[in-house]
Structure formats: structure tokens, C-alpha cells
Motif scaffolding. Structure first.
Motif, mmCIF file in Angstrom:
data_model
loop_
_atom_site.group_PDB
_atom_site.id
_atom_site.type_symbol
_atom_site.label_atom_id
_atom_site.label_comp_id
_atom_site.label_asym_id
_atom_site.label_seq_id
_atom_site.Cartn_x
_atom_site.Cartn_y
_atom_site.Cartn_z
ATOM 1 N N ASP A 1 -77.312 -142.727 15.954
ATOM 2 C CA ASP A 1 -77.267 -143.065 17.359
ATOM 3 C C ASP A 1 -78.698 -143.279 18.062
ATOM 4 N N ILE B 1 -81.066 -144.235 21.546
ATOM 5 C CA ILE B 1 -80.795 -144.217 22.955
ATOM 6 C C ILE B 1 -81.994 -145.307 23.283
ATOM 7 N N ARG C 1 -79.697 -146.590 30.795
ATOM 8 C CA ARG C 1 -80.154 -146.096 29.408
ATOM 9 C C ARG C 1 -78.841 -146.516 28.600
ATOM 10 N N LYS D 1 -76.618 -146.056 24.903
ATOM 11 C CA LYS D 1 -76.544 -145.471 23.672
ATOM 12 C C LYS D 1 -75.855 -146.403 22.674
ATOM 13 N N SER E 1 -74.644 -146.605 18.888
ATOM 14 C CA SER E 1 -74.432 -146.022 17.431
ATOM 15 C C SER E 1 -74.118 -147.212 16.310
#
Length: 311
Positions: free
Chosen positions: A69, A71, A83, A85, A87
Motif C-alpha cells: 500500500d 500513500i 491523498r 492510497k 494498493s
């Protein structure tokens, strides 16, 4: 002859060397064997053997799918900081364990760098709303870039997902206010449409009611006229002329009306003429009105005929 301590120690050492010759590799794992510091072989799951004191296990790599992950904070085209995220699901290619082990020390750092590079190149081209709509496009761009780069190092990128998009707190509050205002506007429009429909339907119902009332009154008057006509015909048959019959009918209806008003206990006070001459007076007034109307009609006909003769 008892064993001397020397033989006991020698036996223990021999047993240790024998046992150290065997090792187990777990399922979905690859072990890298080096001999005197040089790559020797790659061993996969099961019971394996190596030369003691010569071969060593340099390391092990998991062949399972792993997830990293990442960020990233970046700015959109409309200058909103957001922001994301991302994966990344990846695994070591079974046929490229050597490259994965020897060419790359820190695969997580390498993958993270590429993700940062791609996201910060793609997101600044989009407005905030487009970031939410086109998050799959961002994920595809990251996967394409990572596949091209990491394949050389023995890593296969299975899938990339943009799992979270988190704008600045003030921006989220503003977006919530906009959504709330839009919903209130829509609700007001629906309420207005509902009120308009109710007014229209009520007006239609009132118009229909008035139409039916008028039709009922017209039917009532036709029936009254038909009844009066029949009454006059019956009276004429017994020798009463039309004028006397009309007087009799008017007087009869007059007293029927007085009787009906007297029977109504909750009626208000109504003053009506009740003298014996009341019916006669009403009849005389009706006859005078009919006579005047006929005279006016005849005069209008004569005037029209005179004008036609002049032409």
C-alpha cells in the motif's frame, strides 16, 4: 571397550554435519543456494540437500502474491491537494527468482518510487471530480508503468487499485455543502411539482363538479317545465283554461313552499308574502312580463322587415 570422549565428540560432529546436509523448503517458496559465496542453484518446495560447510542458503523468496500500500499526496488540476492510497499486488516470477534476488535489494522502495512517479504525473492533469471518476485509469497507468519496469527484476504486477481518495478537509466540507444544496433544490422541485399537480387536479375536480351541478339544474328545470306542461294539459281537459290553470299551479306551488319551510326545524327566519292575493299578484306579474316580452319581440321583427324592404 568403552567409547572415548574423542569418538563421542566426533560422532556428534558427524551427526550434526549429516543433519545440516538436509533442509526443507515450504510451498510457494524458493531458496537460493550459494557455494563459497557464489550462486549455485535455486531450490523449490520439499526436502532438499546441500553440501555441509560448502553450500549455504543465501536467502528465501516467497512466490505468493503480496500487496504493498502506497500513500501519495499530490495536487489536482484545480489546485486541490488530495491523498491517494494505491494498493499494488505483485509476486516473484518463478522462472526469474535469480533476477528478483540479485538484481533488486529493496523491491518495496522500487515499487513505491514508480507509483509516486506515475500518480504525480497523471493526477495533476485532472480536476478533483475527474480523479474520482477516472481512478481506474490511474490504476491502469500505474500497472502499465510498473510492469514495464519490474519485469526486468523478476516481479510481475498482478493488479493495482486506487483504494482511497481523500481530499483536503475544507474541500470535503465544501463538496458536502454542494451536494446538500443540490439535494434540497431537487426536493423543492419535487414538492413544487406535487403542489402544482394538486392544484390542477383540484381545479379539474371543481370544474367537473360545476359542470355536473349545471347539468343537474338544467335537467331539473326541464322536468319542472315538462310537469307544468302536463299539469296544464290535464286541467285543460277538465274545462280549465290555460290562464286559470297557470294561476292554480302558481298558488299550489306557493303554498307547498310555505309548508316545506315550516317543516324545517333548523331553518332561519324567512319573510315571504302570505296573503291570499300573493299567488294572484305573482301570476299577474308573470303575465305582464310575458306580454311585454312578446310586444318587444314583435316590434323588433317589424323593424327588421322594414329595413329589408328599404334595401
Amino acid at each position: 571397550m568403552p567409547f572415548s570422549p574423542f569418538y563421542i565428540v566426533l560422532g556428534v560432529i558427524a551427526l550434526f554435519i549429516l543433519l545440516s546436509s538436509f533442509f526443507i523448503v515450504k510451498q510457494q517458496t524458493a531458496a537460493i543456494i550459494e557455494r563459497f559465496g557464489r550462486f549455485q542453484s535455486i531450490r523449490h518446495s520439499g526436502l532438499q540437500m546441500k553440501i555441509p560447510l560448502v553450500d549455504r542458503i543465501a536467502g528465501k523468496l516467497s512466490l505468493k502474491i503480496q500487496q504493498l500500500d502506497v500513500i501519495i499526496e499530490t495536487k489536482t488540476l484545480d489546485d486541490v491537494f488530495v491523498r491517494l492510497k494505491v494498493s499494488v499486488q505483485y509476486k516473484v516470477i518463478k522462472d526469474k527468482v535469480y533476477d528478483a534476488f540479485y538484481k533488486l535489494d529493496y523491491p518495496h522502495d522500487q515499487i513505491t518510487s514508480y507509483v509516486f512517479d506515475v500518480v504525480r504525473a497523471e493526477v495533476p492533469k485532472m480536476k478533483l471530480d475527474d480523479v474520482f471518476v477516472k481512478k481506474d485509469d490511474i490504476a491502469i497507468a500505474v500497472k502499465t508503468e510498473l510492469n514495464d519496469a519490474m519485469m526486468e527484476y523478476g516481479y510481475d504486477i498482478i493488479k493495482t487499485l486506487v483504494t482511497d481518495i481523500d481530499p483536503d478537509a475544507q474541500v470535503k466540507a465544501a463538496m458536502n455543502r454542494i451536494n446538500a444544496a443540490d439535494r434540497e433544490k431537487t426536493a423543492a422541485q419535487y414538492e413544487g411539482d406535487a403542489q402544482r399537480i394538486l392544484i390542477v387536479e383540484k381545479a379539474k375536480a371543481e370544474a367537473e363538479s360545476k359542470r355536473l351541478q349545471g347539468q343537474g339544474i338544467a335537467d331539473q328545470r326541464r322536468e319542472i317545465a315538462r310537469g307544468l306542461e302536463e299539469s296544464v294539459e290535464v286541467l285543460n281537459k277538465v274545462g280549465i283554461n290555460s290562464q286559470e290553470a297557470s294561476a292554480l299551479i302558481v298558488v299550489t306551488q306557493h303554498y307547498d313552499t310555505l309548508q316545506a319551510i315550516g317543516q324545517e326545524t333548523n331553518s332561519n327566519l324567512i319573510l315571504l308574502p302570505n296573503s291570499p292575493q300573493a299567488g294572484s299578484n305573482m301570476l299577474n306579474d308573470m303575465v305582464a312580463s310575458f306580454t311585454a316580452s312578446n310586444q318587444i319581440g314583435e316590434a323588433m321583427k317589424r323593424t327588421k322587415n322594414t329595413k329589408k324592404g328599404d334595401l
